[in-house]
Design an enzyme around this catalytic site. Sequence first.
Site, PDB file in Angstrom:
ATOM      1  N   ASP A 130       0.822  -1.226   0.000  1.00 49.87           N
ATOM      2  CA  ASP A 130       0.000   0.000   0.000  1.00 49.87           C
ATOM      3  C   ASP A 130       0.848   1.265   0.000  1.00 49.87           C
ATOM      4  OD1 ASP A 130      -2.329  -1.627   0.278  1.00 49.87           O
ATOM      5  OD2 ASP A 130      -1.887  -1.778   2.415  1.00 49.87           O
ATOM      6  N   HIS A 157      -4.620  -1.956  -5.776  1.00 54.34           N
ATOM      7  CA  HIS A 157      -4.013  -0.685  -6.154  1.00 54.34           C
ATOM      8  C   HIS A 157      -5.151   0.280  -6.392  1.00 54.34           C
ATOM      9  CE1 HIS A 157      -0.033  -2.037  -6.849  1.00 54.34           C
ATOM     10  NE2 HIS A 157      -0.275  -2.682  -7.943  1.00 54.34           N
TER      11      HIS A 157
END
Length: 424
Positions: A12, A40
């Site tokens: 992340d 994503h």
Amino acid sequence: MVKAIVGANWGDEGKGKITDLLANDSDIVIRFQGGANAGHTIINEHGRFALHLMPSGVCHENIVNIIGNGVALDINKFIAEYEDICSQGLNPKLMVSDRVQVIMPYHVDFDRYEEERLGGKAFGSTKSGIAPFFSDKYAKIGFQVSELFDEESLREKIGRVLEIKNALLVNLYHKDPIDADELTAEMLRQGQLIKPFVADTQAFLFDAIKEGKNILLEGQLGSMKDPDMGIYPMVTSSSTLAGYGAVGAGIPPYEIMQVICVTKAYSSAVGAGAFVSEIMDEEKAKELRDRGGDKGEYGATTGRPRRVGWFDAVATRYGCKVQGATDVALTNIDVLGYLDEIPVCVGYEIDGEVTKDFPNPTKLNRAKPVFEMLPGWKSDIRGFTSFEALPKEAQDYVLFIEKEAGVHVSIVSTGPKREEIIRR
Ligand code: GDP
């Protein structure tokens, strides 16, 4: 020229945005590991996309996107995501390696049952079937996608594999056994759905390299989640390292000329495991969590709150080293504009001694953070595109991270949008 974009930390880090950005100059984008267990987020002129399985090049019409052989392919999720992207007006070019293995429905079930069985000792899995999938792959009872196209041998192999699976289901998890005919029919159905995308991607890539095409390898998660170099066992089940890009995409290792390691200006982690620079004050953590990313630090796949912490120089330097980073892309610096002072973790105290070296997982569990305070810039720098225009304190923050990481910070991201970027 082959480049890899990978995470320096726990995932992340904002790899999706950086990949989307660099995809502009690429002909091919490849996912080489992981599965639909992470996400994503990409924001561009077409909209906001939460991609789980798709390579980040899908938003660019001219790019060929490849699911490499190292990925755990969930066909139902692939098709759902493909249809979703198409419904938003995109027309992505996609290829799936004929050697990629597929997530079987029981992988997802076993992932859930095992987490339930472990109770308080669970891994915090996204329950996408990833760990059972990779266990089976290396136990040599996985299914390559091409096996779904041959009914007779598929039926025979499913029968064989179910002997093990059903013994576990019934005796360990106290569930109903799986019906071989139903499973065979389901996998034949999935096979027909994915067939139009399946190709000999290795052959395609060898030719592409020969022709000098620009190829981007897109990693998922980050160094800390690598099964070998990360915080085992609180890791993912496939290698998150650029080095594995060669294997999971099927290209020669010496072709990878640039490794862009993405790190955030603070830290976040999902799942259980050591996270030394974690913010333990819940109020302060919530403030950073809500301000982070484009919609707060909440999982793109699960929606669950991420654990947040301050920038960890020890973990990031190590994370860059094991990736073989040639460049660092620093993201989310705009998020920190609310702070008078910014804590940065510069060392770990382990058994009374301070170290700057990232330890093995056994020692790591005893590590306590050593923080240094850096001055904040107390202003909104979102969308800045020039390094010189940043407040002095923000410039110094970047330079501090560059020094600590030991790698040139060539990209600074100042917001979630594609154009919110500084190139150095
Ligand atoms: P990935 O898995 O590494 O691609 O990371 P994610 O996409 O899950 O998380 C990154 C989050 O940060 C996403 O919500 C992005 O839109 C967002 N993001 C990326 N770069 C920046 C940035 O520089 N600033 C802000 N505020 N958000 C960013």
